[in-house]
Design a protein around this motif. Structure first.
Motif, PDB file in Angstrom:
ATOM      1  N   PHE A  73      -0.255   8.908   0.723  1.00  0.00           N
ATOM      2  CA  PHE A  73      -0.617   8.110   1.902  1.00  0.00           C
ATOM      3  C   PHE A  73       0.622   7.321   2.321  1.00  0.00           C
ATOM      4  CE2 PHE A  73      -4.492   8.857  -0.400  1.00  0.00           C
ATOM      5  CZ  PHE A  73      -5.438   9.100   0.580  1.00  0.00           C
ATOM      6  N   VAL A 129      -1.200   0.469  -0.623  1.00  0.00           N
ATOM      7  CA  VAL A 129      -1.062   1.919  -0.691  1.00  0.00           C
ATOM      8  C   VAL A 129      -1.225   2.413  -2.122  1.00  0.00           C
ATOM      9  CG1 VAL A 129       0.623   3.766  -0.457  1.00  0.00           C
ATOM     10  CG2 VAL A 129       0.283   2.179   1.412  1.00  0.00           C
ATOM     11  N   ILE A 177       2.399  -3.895   1.687  1.00  0.00           N
ATOM     12  CA  ILE A 177       2.324  -2.440   1.854  1.00  0.00           C
ATOM     13  C   ILE A 177       2.122  -1.736   0.521  1.00  0.00           C
ATOM     14  CG2 ILE A 177       3.624  -0.371   2.469  1.00  0.00           C
ATOM     15  CD1 ILE A 177       5.072  -1.865   4.580  1.00  0.00           C
ATOM     16  N   ILE A 191       9.061   3.092   1.079  1.00  0.00           N
ATOM     17  CA  ILE A 191       8.263   2.386   0.063  1.00  0.00           C
ATOM     18  C   ILE A 191       6.907   3.037  -0.124  1.00  0.00           C
ATOM     19  CG2 ILE A 191       7.028   0.250  -0.472  1.00  0.00           C
ATOM     20  CD1 ILE A 191       9.140  -1.325   0.881  1.00  0.00           C
ATOM     21  N   SER A 192       6.188   3.243   0.989  1.00  0.00           N
ATOM     22  CA  SER A 192       4.795   3.660   0.836  1.00  0.00           C
ATOM     23  C   SER A 192       4.688   5.079   0.284  1.00  0.00           C
ATOM     24  CB  SER A 192       4.028   3.499   2.154  1.00  0.00           C
ATOM     25  OG  SER A 192       4.579   4.275   3.186  1.00  0.00           O
ATOM     26  N   SER A 237       9.349   1.064   5.496  1.00  0.00           N
ATOM     27  CA  SER A 237       7.941   1.131   5.099  1.00  0.00           C
ATOM     28  C   SER A 237       7.560   2.555   4.692  1.00  0.00           C
ATOM     29  CB  SER A 237       7.033   0.624   6.224  1.00  0.00           C
ATOM     30  OG  SER A 237       7.296   1.311   7.417  1.00  0.00           O
ATOM     31  N   LYS A 238       8.178   3.540   5.304  1.00  0.00           N
ATOM     32  CA  LYS A 238       7.900   4.933   4.915  1.00  0.00           C
ATOM     33  C   LYS A 238       8.460   5.224   3.530  1.00  0.00           C
ATOM     34  CE  LYS A 238       6.068   6.347   8.850  1.00  0.00           C
ATOM     35  NZ  LYS A 238       4.746   6.963   9.001  1.00  0.00           N
ATOM     36  N   GLY A 260       2.103   3.980   4.639  1.00  0.00           N
ATOM     37  CA  GLY A 260       1.603   2.679   5.082  1.00  0.00           C
ATOM     38  C   GLY A 260       2.610   1.975   5.955  1.00  0.00           C
TER      39      GLY A 260
END
Lengths: 276, 276, 276, 276
Positions: free
Chosen positions: B135, B109, B105, A105-106, A102-103, B137
């Motif tokens: 940012f 984001v 996500i 990707i985001s 998730s890090k 997410g």
């Protein structure tokens, strides 16, 4: 005040909800690829007057955003972009944010999206951005170097196929006077060679002379650059300071529009896969 | 041409790499929460002259971005924001993008990040945005309504604790003349009541009179709005058209700064959890 | 009857619960390792009179179960066992049960557990099995050959360390007359060399002469075997049939007790990693 | 000795492979269901002379294994079995083995499989077990009580449909003298009512009088049992000891063959879902 104390105490009562977060660590020793795509970019392109089949401003803006992503985030060794998509490859051994999917990707999607708006005006000087665009992202893992090369080859083959189609389609429409549906009908089921023939025989376009950025997409990689800079230093014999010429090497991102399917690129840039 | 045909054929050879994509479908019948946080926003706030302890422009911009996210994406029933974070709740039964976590996500984001740059100037009239912000997410699933309420309570309790601390800290620094480290030292280990006493006795600030947006954060929910609009119609007796007043209801997002820990909010807005 | 029709119809109403099953496909092109461990086997060993420090019957039974697993399931190229644990390696390209992790785990553990009871009496001739034992299992993926070799080296180094400790511990207890806690105390913090000295000087045991099955554990791999079998055939000149001697090769599982940490094993059995 | 020291040191060098284990924690506050199925049990039934359409010995053995699973493992509140499958439901709040999916699956499947062999002879007195059988398993999460009930209803509706079909099929074959394929052909596309008619009109079988264990499957739940036991105690006036009658309650597993689709079962056993 009592209500506030209650709230302070309450926080610990609610904190159990943290345990619902799933661990999404990416498998160790795999290449981590994040690919993003523009959301509804067909419509977005129409609304913002993108040139067909390719809008160089849009491609340059995309690459500027990708460059920002690579400079701001850690451990990205190569990126590849075409049309409204970009892929970013984190090195196998990366432990950035503990490899949480998730890090990855985001951060990629967020930095890319904010950059897209931030730098828009630098590339679209006569066209205002009408609304904030969206990009979606995904993460994919590749265990071997060959898998990673095949992934990038897949995207570049996709670029080739789409661009040959689009170049022929828009030649038929823009220069040949066909309607969109007539052009679509004419191209249905044609092979690469037949599209080349249409371009050459009907419009005198040699597809191989089309700009490489359209035919190959864009590869961003780090290069060691030798720089010569002026630096002011003070020495015993020049206490008031003097200018000296200093050489230094630093890593700099450079864009290329070249074939990544064959071996040549990988032999010339062997440091990319030699990650350790 | 032959090289191109080879590339076309090659694509299918490379397409196997698609099978490396993992399925990240979110468990059915759970609330899907996406929370985003500003990356390095402490530094970002300093570089852009944010007022301490709260910058109303920044909070309003955050909520404008959240509003855009809720309007652009599907199935978000409530959002909650404070400081540089925002949480978005997709309804239990949502099947948007087949419930893929990476889609939830990345869309949230991305839309938030591009909106942040796009609307910046509307809120920061005298302060240019110096660079595109980031940012991060994450997605978390909550199986029961109580779990979801506890999640939102957790974030609001966090808002309360941080804001009481920050309000006292900055009163000590800005009005009390303490250095940052002196203020930090003075507050170490203090309870909520003691911070209230400092605010009231030393600075004549009644914390409960501080603006609710600071103390409670911001809740965004959909409201049915009755609108009266003018509409031009043609009828047999007015073939040239005439204006009539028409009532209609539509859903509109409204921000609130209220307690979501107690039952009152959920009783008054029972439709949020009554998702089916 | 009406109730039955309702039930038939009902089934489709309930079938939505299938969508709650998560996809647990293992990443492509990775070695899939399933390791199982005996549940509460310390107690199980005591209850069934296992010899200390090693019970050959138990080790042989474990390997018989592992052999059954390899013969019954598909795509296992090597297994390694020691003490009450066994690891099974499915080949990188295996697509058995679509690479679902739960299938890999459950089939291995189930076949091993039922075999353990089924073959118990063949190895424990004078000791009845008192109750059905349990094994737990896990699945781990390894992207590179080096990672897989390091995994097996890790388990064999663990075997070595435990066996040296146990051999010394039980010599002190069984031959040296120490209590368990005295032996534990004496060994606390000792290095390998010191344990060797205790064995040699106090008990005249040269650890390197201990059986390899105890020191190295057991490796199971497939071997091509040349077999000579009698086959009865009919030919024009022997219409009544005659016996001929036929050579054929087939794959057969063989156990080894050898070092898998160094290169020698892998050079001699290069086909294991040469999976394609 | 030096080689051994090297191995001891080596272990820490290899231990990095542990980081490749993925976290497979089940989402909190969901019902955890493990379902297992016999592997190739159609063939297994033929090889072991199972009676058609139902073999009571096999069903009783399956339930004995399920009972062992529930007694040996923690936190299973209900189990449901039919044919060669069994489902086990761990309570929502279970934190057994930190809710790791691989632990849930492997412990259930392992205990069931070893029990199947261990208890075989108690149920199949005249039929030897020819080889160790296999079972596969999977884990599924259900967020709400309704989802869980629907899951169990799905399995029971499946039992009903299969058993009605099988009962009619084998009546046609065993009593009606049809071949397997003729019976299959005759039943193709028939509704529940038509199968009932065949049974009643052709074979004088009232399906509703068939044993409930065949029509409904088996539910295993915990019951509070009041036991009266004799206990020998010593008191001042009976220093040599005397027998007293003591009442105590304990939890005992009991099998039922009843409808779990309607509300009645859940109202009578409301403690199952009242898990906290």
């Amino acid at each position: 005040v009592r209500a506030q104390s209650r709230k302070t105490m309450a926080k610990s009562k609610f904190e159990y909800v943290r345990n619902f977060e799933a661990d999404d660590t990416c498998l160790q020793n795999c290449w981590v690829v994040v690919r993003l795509d523009g959301r509804n970019f067909h419509k977005f392109a129409d609304q913002h007057g993108f040139k067909k089949p390719n809008d160089e401003r849009a491609l340059q803006l995309m690459s500027k955003c990708a460059l920002t992503v690579m400079e701001e985030l850690n451990d990205i060794v190569i990126a590849y972009g075409q049309s409204d998509e970009y892929s970013f490859v984190f090195k196998r051994k990366s432990n950035w944010f503990k490899r949480r999917a998730s890090k990855f990707i985001s951060h990629v999607v967020s930095q890319f999206s904010s950059s897209f708006v931030f730098y828009w005006q630098d590339y679209f000087k006569d066209q205002a951005l009408l609304f904030p665009p969206g990009f979606d992202g995904r993460v994919v893992l590749y265990p071997s170097n060959q898998n990673l090369r095949d992934y990038l080859s897949w995207r570049q083959a996709d670029c080739h196929i789409n661009n040959l189609y689009n170049t022929t389609f828009w030649a038929l429409v823009q220069q040949g006077g066909l309607s969109n549906s007539e052009a679509e009908e004419k191209l249905k089921g044609t092979l690469a060679g037949e599209k080349n023939d249409i371009l050459f025989l009907e419009f005198n376009i040699n597809y191989n002379n089309e700009p490489e950025i359209y035919r190959k997409g864009t590869v961003l990689i780090w290069h060691k650059i030798e720089e010569t800079i002026d630096k002011r230093i003070t020495t015993p014999d020049a206490p008031e300071g003097k200018n000296v010429v200093v050489k230094r090497t630093r890593n700099k991102l450079l864009p290329f529009h070249m074939d990544v399917i064959g071996d040549k690129f990988w032999e010339e840039h062997s440091q990319i896969l030699a990650d350790s």
